[in-house]
Design a protein around this motif. Structure first.
Motif, PDB file in Angstrom:
ATOM      1  N   ASP A  66       0.816  -1.209   0.000  1.00  0.00           N
ATOM      2  CA  ASP A  66       0.000   0.000   0.000  1.00  0.00           C
ATOM      3  C   ASP A  66       0.858   1.271   0.000  1.00  0.00           C
ATOM      4  O   ASP A  66       0.311   2.369   0.012  1.00  0.00           O
ATOM      5  N   ALA A  67       2.182   1.133  -0.003  1.00  0.00           N
ATOM      6  CA  ALA A  67       3.057   2.279   0.265  1.00  0.00           C
ATOM      7  C   ALA A  67       2.901   3.404  -0.766  1.00  0.00           C
ATOM      8  O   ALA A  67       2.678   3.169  -1.959  1.00  0.00           O
ATOM      9  N   GLY A  68       3.053   4.621  -0.249  1.00  0.00           N
ATOM     10  CA  GLY A  68       3.032   5.808  -1.103  1.00  0.00           C
ATOM     11  C   GLY A  68       3.783   6.915  -0.406  1.00  0.00           C
ATOM     12  O   GLY A  68       4.142   6.790   0.768  1.00  0.00           O
ATOM     13  N   MET A  69       4.076   7.988  -1.124  1.00  0.00           N
ATOM     14  CA  MET A  69       4.752   9.132  -0.510  1.00  0.00           C
ATOM     15  C   MET A  69       4.082  10.420  -0.953  1.00  0.00           C
ATOM     16  O   MET A  69       3.462  10.475  -2.015  1.00  0.00           O
ATOM     17  N   PHE A  70       4.232  11.440  -0.121  1.00  0.00           N
ATOM     18  CA  PHE A  70       3.697  12.757  -0.433  1.00  0.00           C
ATOM     19  C   PHE A  70       4.873  13.703  -0.692  1.00  0.00           C
ATOM     20  O   PHE A  70       5.909  13.619  -0.029  1.00  0.00           O
ATOM     21  N   PHE A  71       4.656  14.598  -1.660  1.00  0.00           N
ATOM     22  CA  PHE A  71       5.672  15.590  -2.005  1.00  0.00           C
ATOM     23  C   PHE A  71       4.996  16.959  -2.056  1.00  0.00           C
ATOM     24  O   PHE A  71       4.023  17.141  -2.794  1.00  0.00           O
ATOM     25  N   ASP A  72       5.489  17.891  -1.252  1.00  0.00           N
ATOM     26  CA  ASP A  72       4.971  19.258  -1.301  1.00  0.00           C
ATOM     27  C   ASP A  72       5.671  19.982  -2.444  1.00  0.00           C
ATOM     28  O   ASP A  72       6.867  20.279  -2.358  1.00  0.00           O
ATOM     29  N   GLU A  73       4.906  20.238  -3.500  1.00  0.00           N
ATOM     30  CA  GLU A  73       5.505  20.823  -4.707  1.00  0.00           C
ATOM     31  C   GLU A  73       5.969  22.264  -4.486  1.00  0.00           C
ATOM     32  O   GLU A  73       6.823  22.744  -5.224  1.00  0.00           O
TER      33      GLU A  73
END
Ligand SMILES: [Fe+2]
Ligand SMILES: [Fe+2]
Length: 244
Positions: A139-146
């Motif tokens: 289920d892994a994912g990552m968030f990136f603040d653009e």
């Protein structure tokens, strides 16, 4: 236990709790925006400390989004406590995470994010990247603040102890040391090396992050692309090596 709160970027607060049992930091990140975003909830048992820390920055009832990289107690164990405190809050995770884990675990439905989906929060915009098995979990994912170019990189670059909140010195050697030491521990097989590992790390590096917001260890400010490419080499040489 008490958490240390450090402002590590524009509107971004690092909430770090040192866990003496594991001798590691458990770090959450609070993006204080029109729609406030909390990255990781930490353990259920540490909820009072995390709640105190968030309260020192904003009214916790106003929390809107709760993100986490994968389904583990340090990443989302206190989710339901947060859903009780913050009536508008909603978990955000991958489609697999929402369907397979959150559907049963969470007291309110989670928002299922498609790969590459954008979530505007006000002054910031988060990009969600589906990263199955990086660092672990399908289920892994990552968030990136653009906007601030901050990658919430989960367990990548893990290093133990209670280091300084922020560093601008290189961190790959710390992560490498932890991987090598971990190889002889019961937790050695934390990261599966799959046909997608290199591609995923390459995709993260191509984001050119200026800040790497580590879940366990110091926040790194500097050339995130280079750090990720060097980490990819370390992972290939360790986790990617055939057993003898
Ligand atoms: Fe993890
Ligand atoms: Fe973690």
């Amino acid at each position: 236990m008490k958490s240390l709160v450090t402002e590590v970027g524009p509107d971004l607060f690092r909430i770090s709790t040192f866990h003496p049992g594991y001798s590691i930091q458990i770090n959450q990140f609070l993006l204080k925006d029109d729609e406030p975003f909390l990255m990781h909830t930490s353990f259920k048992k540490l909820f009072p400390a995390t709640l105190d820390a968030v309260t020192s920055v904003m009214d916790p009832k106003k929390l809107r989004w709760i993100g986490f990289s994968h389904f583990e107690p340090d990443e989302c164990g206190a989710l339901n406590d947060w859903l009780k405190v913050a009536p508008q809050a909603q978990a955000m995770t991958s489609v697999v995470g929402a369907m397979v884990m959150m559907d049963d675990f969470a007291d309110r439905p989670a928002r299922a994010l498609a790969d590459d989906e954008r979530i505007p929060t006000g002054n910031h915009r988060l990009q969600f990247l589906s990263t199955p098995h990086v660092p672990h979990g399908w289920d892994a994912g990552m968030f990136f603040d653009e906007v601030s170019r901050t990658l919430f990189c989960s367990d990548l670059f893990f290093h133990p102890g209670d280091p300084e909140p922020c560093t601008e010195s290189e961190i790959v050697s710390r992560a490498q040391e932890a991987i090598v030491q971990g190889a002889s521990s019961p937790l050695a097989k934390d990261m599966p090396y799959t046909p997608y590992t290199d591609l995923t790390l390459d995709r993260l590096a191509a984001l050119k992050p200026a800040t790497l917001a580590l879940m366990h260890g110091s926040t790194y400010r500097g050339n995130g692309e280079q750090a990720l490419r060097e980490l990819a080499k370390v992972i290939k040489a360790t986790h990617g090596r055939k057993p003898e």
